[in-house]
Design a protein around this motif. Structure first.
Motif, PDB file in Angstrom:
ATOM      1  N   SER A 256       1.063  -1.184  -0.034  1.00 28.90           N
ATOM      2  CA  SER A 256       0.231   0.059  -0.412  1.00 28.90           C
ATOM      3  C   SER A 256       0.297   1.184   0.003  1.00 28.90           C
ATOM      4  N   PHE A 257       0.154   2.564  -0.153  1.00 32.06           N
ATOM      5  CA  PHE A 257       1.114   3.477  -0.039  1.00 32.06           C
ATOM      6  C   PHE A 257       1.073   4.166   1.162  1.00 32.06           C
ATOM      7  N   LEU A 258       2.736   3.903   1.117  1.00 33.54           N
ATOM      8  CA  LEU A 258       3.570   4.335   2.596  1.00 33.54           C
ATOM      9  C   LEU A 258       3.689   2.990   3.276  1.00 33.54           C
ATOM     10  N   GLY A 259       3.091   2.286   2.646  1.00 30.99           N
ATOM     11  CA  GLY A 259       2.985   1.172   3.830  1.00 30.99           C
ATOM     12  C   GLY A 259       1.779   1.502   4.692  1.00 30.99           C
ATOM     13  N   PHE A 262      -4.355   0.347   5.915  1.00 34.80           N
ATOM     14  CA  PHE A 262      -5.849   0.979   5.592  1.00 34.80           C
ATOM     15  C   PHE A 262      -6.124   1.344   4.020  1.00 34.80           C
ATOM     16  N   LEU A 263      -4.531   1.733   3.365  1.00 35.31           N
ATOM     17  CA  LEU A 263      -4.742   1.740   1.208  1.00 35.31           C
ATOM     18  C   LEU A 263      -4.871   0.042   1.392  1.00 35.31           C
ATOM     19  N   SER A 264      -5.388   0.415  -0.276  1.00 39.49           N
ATOM     20  CA  SER A 264      -5.917  -1.119  -0.966  1.00 39.49           C
ATOM     21  C   SER A 264      -3.910  -1.168  -1.009  1.00 39.49           C
ATOM     22  N   LYS A 265      -3.587  -2.700  -1.139  1.00 43.22           N
ATOM     23  CA  LYS A 265      -2.501  -2.743  -2.291  1.00 43.22           C
ATOM     24  C   LYS A 265      -2.456  -3.501  -3.499  1.00 43.22           C
ATOM     25  N   ARG A 266      -0.776  -2.985  -4.028  1.00 38.66           N
ATOM     26  CA  ARG A 266      -0.842  -2.766  -5.892  1.00 38.66           C
ATOM     27  C   ARG A 266       0.185  -2.637  -5.774  1.00 38.66           C
ATOM     28  N   HIS A 267       1.462  -3.202  -7.196  1.00 40.79           N
ATOM     29  CA  HIS A 267       2.742  -3.274  -7.433  1.00 40.79           C
ATOM     30  C   HIS A 267       3.217  -1.789  -7.550  1.00 40.79           C
ATOM     31  N   ARG A 268       4.062  -1.470  -6.203  1.00 42.65           N
ATOM     32  CA  ARG A 268       4.607   0.123  -6.835  1.00 42.65           C
ATOM     33  C   ARG A 268       6.166   0.056  -6.567  1.00 42.65           C
ATOM     34  N   PRO A 269       6.680   0.961  -7.542  1.00 36.87           N
ATOM     35  CA  PRO A 269       7.893   1.047  -7.878  1.00 36.87           C
ATOM     36  C   PRO A 269       8.794   0.960  -6.902  1.00 36.87           C
TER      37      PRO A 269
END
Length: 424
Positions: A256-259, A262-269
């Motif tokens: 998730s964004f900034l780990g 509570f935010l959805s997970k996806r593949h991030r660079p």
């Protein structure tokens, strides 16, 4: 292996040794193969189709005029012949007894596969066979296409959505070395068979737009879509006497964004990914959704969108392992370094570079990327180590294996009369 010649083949928007002021596309890789192997750097059309690139590769290796084939050229709508490499071939006496090893980065991997298949068909009428290629090594290859291609191609048919000149201009922006399309020789577009690159970039663009470059589907944009890869995999063979190795790059991580949990997970660079690839990495991680399936079997097994999100900034990780979309090809399993005793000819073997070297590899990290980031700790050495180990593997593969039937030696047989006769 009996081969003593290694040919390096670049990919989409790649370049040769005379482009971009001599900037080495392959970085430090060729130097790791000497003195055991003679290395050669090919230059193919950076936007030309896999078929056309394979024809250009053949001409450079053997030393001949480029012949795209009569029926292919007529169907595509471009000239049959192009540049002449007579007297400048990479390999003297190329044959089944004096074969080559081809290493292809990105779409160059598909070019290598097409070359071997055209040789198997004796496409150029020189008595060739699949055994003229002893090994194919794919580096970050879109063996099953890349979903990034749909940023520029139609999702229903897999063809570019723009005029050829716009496609070229957009691609050149990635290279960022030219001020106008076709005006400079700093970067060679190698589109001679479609239209001459005139001094006027505008005239070149007009002529290219008037051609069937997009309409015919005879371009690399089409070939790197899932549609195009499925078509290639149905028509290309994997041959029992050749070694097939695929090295897989990945530089995204699921989270998730900034780990924040509570935010959805996806593949991030990954932070190691080059900044120029992060936008494309995010595109692959979130799009497209394919309202129309790119292949008839899409939506089951490994052909589900969730499994295609991990990527190296340009190519989906899952696509790089071995060809399977459209038609299954023989697979030998996972693991190359440390698994040398399990390698088999005629079967694809793959290895993730991040697991082998303990660091993320983006799409260009195994070629020029590491050399262009000198301040990145350990990147250039990992790049060199990859090719040192690969050179050692290729040098020692089959040593002492009884099934080879004893020692084999190189032949000095010559290939003659390559392009003087009509052939298709």
């Amino acid at each position: 292996m009996k081969s003593s010649n290694v040919v390096f083949v670049h990919g989409l928007m790649g370049w040769g040794p005379n482009d971009l002021g001599g900037l080495p596309y392959w970085g430090d890789a060729p130097a790791q193969f000497t003195p055991r192997f003679r290395t050669h750097l090919a230059k193919c059309g950076p936007l030309s189709s896999v078929h056309d690139c394979a024809c250009e590769l053949f001409a450079q290796i053997v030393g001949a005029r480029i012949d795209y084939g009569e029926s292919h050229s007529a169907g595509a709508g471009h000239a049959r012949f192009s540049r002449d490499y007579t007297g400048r071939g990479f390999v003297e006496g190329w044959s089944a007894e004096n074969p080559v090893i081809v290493i292809g980065h990105s779409a160059g991997a598909q070019t290598c596969r097409m070359l071997q298949n055209l040789l198997a068909r004796d496409f150029w009428g020189v008595g060739s066979s699949a055994d003229w290629v002893e090994a194919i090594v794919a580096i970050s290859g879109p063996l099953n296409g890349s979903t990034l291609a749909y940023r520029y191609c139609d999702e229903e048919q897999g063809k570019p959505k723009m005029l050829p000149s716009a496609l070229v201009a957009g691609a050149l922006s990635v290279v960022s070395a030219l001020s106008s399309v076709g005006a400079s020789r700093l970067y060679d577009l190698h589109l001679d068979h479609w239209t001459r690159e005139e001094a006027s970039g505008e005239l070149f663009a007009q002529r290219l737009d008037a051609s069937r470059f997009v309409e015919s589907g005879d371009n690399l944009g089409c070939d790197v879509t899932l549609h195009g890869a499925a078509h290639l995999n149905r028509s290309l063979e994997t041959f029992e006497n050749s070694l097939y190795l695929s090295f897989v790059s990945s530089a995204t991580r699921e989270g998730s964004f900034l780990g924040l949990p509570f935010l959805s997970k996806r593949h991030r660079p990954d932070r190691a990914m080059d900044l120029t690839m992060r936008d494309s990495a995010n595109y692959i991680a979130t799009r497209p959704d394919f309202a129309v399936a790119p292949t008839p079997d899409w939506g089951s097994g490994e052909l589900t969108m969730a499994l295609w999100r991990e990527n190296d900034g340009v190519v989906n990780m899952i696509s790089q392992r071995f060809p399977f979309i459209g038609r299954a090809h023989p697979v030998g399993g996972e693991g190359i370094f440390g698994f040398e005793d399990r390698l088999e000819r005629g079967k694809w073997r793959h290895q993730r570079l991040d697991e082998a070297f303990g660091r993320a590899f983006d799409h260009n990290a195994a070629t020029h990327g590491a050399r262009m980031k000198p301040f990145e700790k350990g990147g250039r050495e990992a790049n060199r180590e990859l090719y040192r180990k690969l050179a050692h593997l290729l040098d020692t593969f089959d040593a002492g294996r009884s099934e080879r039937g004893g020692a084999q030696t190189n032949s000095s047989a010559r290939v003659t009369a390559i392009v003087s006769t009509e052939r298709s």
